[in-house]
Design a protein around this motif. Structure first.
Motif, PDB file in Angstrom:
ATOM      1  N   GLY A  30      58.953  -9.239 -22.293  1.00 33.99           N
ATOM      2  CA  GLY A  30      58.303 -10.504 -22.598  1.00 33.99           C
ATOM      3  C   GLY A  30      57.019 -10.713 -21.828  1.00 33.99           C
ATOM      4  N   PRO A  31      56.398 -11.910 -21.964  1.00 33.65           N
ATOM      5  CA  PRO A  31      55.114 -12.203 -21.328  1.00 33.65           C
ATOM      6  C   PRO A  31      55.202 -12.138 -19.812  1.00 33.65           C
ATOM      7  N   CYS A  32      54.128 -11.659 -19.184  1.00 34.70           N
ATOM      8  CA  CYS A  32      54.111 -11.536 -17.724  1.00 34.70           C
ATOM      9  C   CYS A  32      52.660 -11.420 -17.244  1.00 34.70           C
ATOM     10  N   GLY A  33      52.487 -11.458 -15.943  1.00 35.00           N
ATOM     11  CA  GLY A  33      51.143 -11.303 -15.392  1.00 35.00           C
ATOM     12  C   GLY A  33      51.106 -11.614 -13.916  1.00 35.00           C
ATOM     13  N   PRO A  34      49.960 -11.344 -13.266  1.00 33.39           N
ATOM     14  CA  PRO A  34      49.816 -11.632 -11.831  1.00 33.39           C
ATOM     15  C   PRO A  34      49.831 -13.133 -11.588  1.00 33.39           C
ATOM     16  N   PHE A  80      49.894  -9.896 -20.002  1.00 33.93           N
ATOM     17  CA  PHE A  80      50.599  -8.750 -20.569  1.00 33.93           C
ATOM     18  C   PHE A  80      51.897  -9.152 -21.267  1.00 33.93           C
ATOM     19  N   ASN A  81      52.397  -8.235 -22.093  1.00 32.95           N
ATOM     20  CA  ASN A  81      53.741  -8.327 -22.668  1.00 32.95           C
ATOM     21  C   ASN A  81      54.501  -7.082 -22.235  1.00 32.95           C
ATOM     22  N   PHE A 125      52.486 -17.558 -26.291  1.00 27.41           N
ATOM     23  CA  PHE A 125      52.016 -16.452 -25.459  1.00 27.41           C
ATOM     24  C   PHE A 125      52.042 -15.135 -26.226  1.00 27.41           C
ATOM     25  N   LEU A 126      53.063 -14.970 -27.082  1.00 22.56           N
ATOM     26  CA  LEU A 126      53.215 -13.720 -27.832  1.00 22.56           C
ATOM     27  C   LEU A 126      52.344 -13.681 -29.088  1.00 22.56           C
ATOM     28  N   GLY A 137      59.335  -0.489 -20.829  1.00 27.63           N
ATOM     29  CA  GLY A 137      58.838  -0.839 -19.499  1.00 27.63           C
ATOM     30  C   GLY A 137      57.329  -0.875 -19.405  1.00 27.63           C
ATOM     31  N   SER A 138      56.651  -0.429 -20.416  1.00 27.76           N
ATOM     32  CA  SER A 138      55.187  -0.412 -20.368  1.00 27.76           C
ATOM     33  C   SER A 138      54.630  -1.812 -20.594  1.00 27.76           C
ATOM     34  N   LEU A 139      53.366  -1.995 -20.201  1.00 31.25           N
ATOM     35  CA  LEU A 139      52.698  -3.279 -20.352  1.00 31.25           C
ATOM     36  C   LEU A 139      51.641  -3.201 -21.448  1.00 31.25           C
ATOM     37  N   LYS A 140      51.672  -4.196 -22.326  1.00 30.80           N
ATOM     38  CA  LYS A 140      50.692  -4.268 -23.405  1.00 30.80           C
ATOM     39  C   LYS A 140      49.896  -5.566 -23.226  1.00 30.80           C
TER      40      LYS A 140
END
Length: 868
Positions: free
Chosen positions: A174-178, A219-220, A51-52, A225-228
């Motif tokens: 770390g990895p995340c998303g809806p 996103f990561n 994922f990364l 705290g920001s999303l990339k």
């Protein structure tokens, strides 16, 4: 249709195989090479580096069933387990994955197809949720997922969920998303007619539960705290196997399915209590049936119960189960371990790791049960002496004796006492604060220096290579700052499989930076340095410390020979349970249930050294297909996650053949010599051997040789050293007896002499004298002899024993009882004169000190104490 749990699992895997997915095995439940996790808590953990964008994608589509554990950190379900009907410690997560391949449309379409056409779940009982968006994050509603769902589901069944429910994150970073969840309503038709199921979704209703979650990884989450946005979009889905089986088998509890019922019925039969009759005993049975799964798989994957970190989590789960068995079901003897064979049989052919080690796992659980039951009895004894239960005492029972606070509260109520819960919580928070402070690590985000994702490892063939820095980050732990570097090419071996990481130098333009350690994290080779190079973009030479590497290789190859030798001498049950290999020593932990005899140690040592002398050449095979390696008879370690292609290390095909990523000698003769220096117990069913090789072994032999020569010189170089030492020991024993006899005779003579010196003071016979006896035992014997021949005695004896002052007080029992004299109190007062202290019983006490010159003053003071 066969609705057994086994069949349901297989249907899932077969379905996604038909959709072009590669079926991959479960990763171990115990996580290695990821400092942010102790246990696999989600199906995506083993794919984190994909994922990364930190590893090459071999299969764009994957499906599996992953064993997971959620008992610590952000995802912690422990306190709900057994109380409700759908939370578990260890659970299976069925998952299908897309790594930059398909996305929302296919994931949604296939999940609906599987549930309604293969499993034939009624469509009118299914609800779906999509992310409503979050203004604070600048995230819009997931309209795309909403529109795809409209093709299958009426809009009144497509519910909007907030960030808590519909934005999936593995941790703080770390990895995340809806995500889009699928919920099932298992209520009766009457209940469904009365209350719309949509109102009960994500409302903790035990009959309206989430069964599947489609996570769209976009996103990561960074440190700030920001999303990339991730380099590619991925799909991460997870369906709780136990919940799926429940809805397909039309049960209202996960525990009523064939996943748990074989164990629950076994517990009920042995407890003599019917399951389903009382909530209290039902909870206890559910806890035991659930917890043994987490315990057994963690042990099978290499995590033994212990007092720290992951081992403590497993010990805590085990003790929670034992406490329910003991307190609620009346099992006063170990019983939990008897569930292991049932569980192992249940997973035979699914997770074979447990079946292969079922005897070992059962014995470990049995030993842990025995230990905790003893602790439980001690804790209950301690509790019975308490007249009030302060927060500190409740915490002592929790921390020292493993008493959950609810057990303490229950026992307190039975005694008519209350527990200071506020005080207990305060103590608990103090401990948590101490723990956080001890383990706090501040890890900054990666800073990119040069483009590139992966490190080429050349350390099997080279100890020096050209390198560039790809990225770096700053890490602060316990106030100490370090930097971590990722290179495009490295000869540095990263700590793995028990072998420590290499040290060495990073040589740039006019500077040298020491590499103090090398570790692996989610597939990345991390080089630790105390300070950054001044010119980060420069071309570097990465150079490994050759002496350290050579000595480490000696020990690692010797470990392989040792493993094979132990199997030959002790039996095939021997399996590696842990190892440490560095340039100083090798440490090897293995499954075995008794101490090795001297003969067994000699035999093992002899076999290894025979293989060393044979100078067997290393046979190294890289990129061997995993199944091909297994078929060739290779030894694979339980608890390790192997890829599709593996490295095989062989020293004689008929002797030692293992899967291993470590570095090794080119031929066994390089090891030089192998010497076992210690054998001990590590845990229940696990022994440890420590050994040395090469120069360290040579130095050890030299020291032993010098010691032997020195002993010979002391004994005037006898021809037979053993006989001379035996004669010396016998002579020493004889002389000791003669001395003891002389001392005894002297003490007998002193007895009559001192008896004659007894002086009557205030109705008691006082003897306060200095004696010249060589040890405390002789003085004690003299005191008891005088007590037998002098009535109403108060005796104080002073002595100088090898330059140290000694005081002994003996008082007749009738004087203690009638006059209130106390030898302990008296000797403590007299000891002040010799700058010391002591104590004892009311009729006999002793003291020592520093000031020999004070003995006369102590004797004088003794008489004044009696006169008073």
């Amino acid at each position: 249709m066969n609705n057994s749990a086994q069949q349901i699992r297989q249907q899932f895997l077969d379905f996604f195989k038909s959709k072009g997915h590669q079926i991959v095995p479960s990763a171990p439940i115990v996580v290695k090479n990821d400092p942010t996790l102790m246990f696999t808590n989600a199906g995506m953990n083993q794919f984190k580096e994909l994922f990364l964008g930190e590893a090459t994608i071999k299969y764009p589509r994957v499906a599996d069933t992953q064993r997971c554990l959620r008992v610590s950190g952000k995802h912690n379900d422990l306190e709900e387990v057994g109380i409700d009907t759908y939370h578990h410690t260890m659970f299976e997560m069925l998952g299908n994955w897309s790594f930059g391949d398909y996305f929302k449309k296919e994931a949604i379409t296939w999940s609906w197809e599987l549930l309604t056409e293969v499993y034939k779940l009624p469509k009118d009982r299914l609800y779906v949720t999509v992310f409503e968006g979050d203004d604070s994050e600048g995230l819009p509603k997931d309209q795309e997922a909403y529109d795809f769902w409209k093709a299958f589901v009426d809009e009144d069944r497509i519910l909007l969920g907030n960030k808590k429910d519909n934005f999936w994150e593995m941790g703080e970073t770390g990895p995340c998303g809806p995500c889009s969840e699928i919920h099932f309503d298992s209520r009766s038709d009457e209940e469904r007619a009365r209350v719309n199921g949509a109102a009960l979704v994500n409302a903790d209703d035990p009959l309206v539960i989430e069964i599947w979650n489609n996570v769209f990884m976009q996103f990561n989450r960074l440190k700030d705290g920001s999303l990339k946005t991730l380099p590619a979009q991925h799909v991460d889905t997870g369906m709780g196997f136990e919940r799926l089986v429940r809805v397909i088998q039309q049960k209202t509890s996960n525990y009523d399915t064939d996943v748990f019922q074989p164990m629950i019925q076994f517990i009920a039969e042995n407890a003599g209590i019917k399951y389903g009759e009382a909530e209290k005993t039902d909870i206890a049975m559910r806890v035991m049936a659930d917890h043994i799964r987490a315990i057994a798989f963690a042990i099978a994957d290499g995590q033994l119960p212990s007092n720290n970190k992951a081992g403590y989590v497993i010990r805590r789960i085990l003790r929670r189960a034992v406490r329910y068995a003991y307190q609620t079901l009346g099992f006063k003897a170990p019983f939990l371990n008897q569930l292991v064979p049932i569980l192992a049989q249940q997973f035979n052919g699914v997770f074979d790791e447990l079946y292969a080690q079922k005897d070992f796992v059962q014995k470990v659980v049995l030993e842990e049960e025995n230990s905790f039951l003893r602790t439980l009895e001690n804790g209950i004894s301690r509790f019975e002496k308490m007249e009030e239960i302060s927060g500190e005492k409740a915490f002592e029972l929790y921390d020292t004796f493993g008493f959950p606070i609810d057990l303490t509260e229950l026992m307190a109520r039975e005694k008519g006492l209350t527990v200071d819960m506020q005080g207990f919580e305060a103590e608990l928070q103090k401990q948590k604060a101490r723990s956080r402070a001890a383990t706090a690590i501040d890890t900054q985000d990666w800073v990119i220096v040069n483009e590139g994702d992966e490190t080429e490892f050349v350390g099997y063939d080279e100890l020096e290579s050209q390198a560039q820095i790809l990225k770096y980050r700053k890490v602060t732990a316990k106030g100490k700052e370090q930097y971590q570097l990722v290179l495009d090419r490295t000869p540095f071996y990263a700590e793995s499989g028990g072998q420590v990481g290499d040290k060495g130098l990073l040589i740039g333009e006019g500077e040298e930076v020491a590499v103090i350690d090398t570790k692996k994290e989610n597939g990345l080779f991390i080089h630790f340095v105390a300070e950054l190079p001044k010119k980060l973009e420069a071309n570097f030479v990465a150079r490994v410390n050759p002496l350290q590497r050579t000595s480490t290789e000696n020990n690692h190859s010797a470990t392989h020979l040792l493993h094979a030798a132990l199997k030959m001498v002790l039996g095939e049950h021997v399996n590696q349970k842990g190892s440490l290999v560095n340039d100083e020593v090798l440490r090897f932990d293995f499954s075995h249930f008794s101490k090795l005899t001297d003969e067994e140690i000699k035999e093992v040592e002899g076999i290894v050294n025979e293989k060393v002398r044979a100078n067997i050449p290393l046979k190294e095979e890289r990129n061997v297909a995993y199944q091909q390696a297994l078929d060739s008879g290779v030894t694979a370690l339980f608890g390790e996650k192997y890829g599709d292609f593996v490295r095989v290390i062989t020293f004689d095909d008929a002797f030692s053949k293992e899967l291993c990523g470590g570095t090794h000698v080119k031929a066994t003769g390089q090891i030089g010599y192998f010497k076992i220096v210690a054998e001990s117990a590590v845990a229940a069913g696990v022994r440890r051997i420590e050994a040395i090789t090469g120069a360290k072994a040579e130095a050890y032999i030299r020291q032993q040789d010098e010691l032997l020569k020195h002993l010979k010189e002391i004994l005037k170089n006898p021809q037979d050293l053993s006989k001379s030492v035996e004669a010396l020991v016998e002579e020493n024993s004889r002389l000791k007896k003669e001395v003891e006899k002389a001392v005894s005779e002297k003490a007998s003579g002193l007895k009559d002499e001192l008896k004659a010196k007894a002086t009557a003071i205030n109705g008691v016979n006082v003897i306060a004298e200095k004696v010249a006896l060589p040890n405390a035992e002789a003085i004690k014997n003299l005191a008891f002899q005088l007590k037998d021949v002098v009535n109403n005695l108060v005796l104080v004896l002073a002595a100088d024993i090898e330059g140290k002052p000694s005081l002994t007080v003996m008082i007749s029992e009738n004087i203690v009882k009638d006059r209130g004299f106390n030898a302990g109190n008296m000797v403590r007062e007299l000891a002040k004169e010799i700058q010391g202290g002591g104590g004892g019983q009311p009729f006999y006490a002793t003291a020592g000190g520093k000031n020999v010159a004070g003995l006369d003053a102590a004797l004088a003071k003794a008489k004044t104490l009696v006169e008073a």
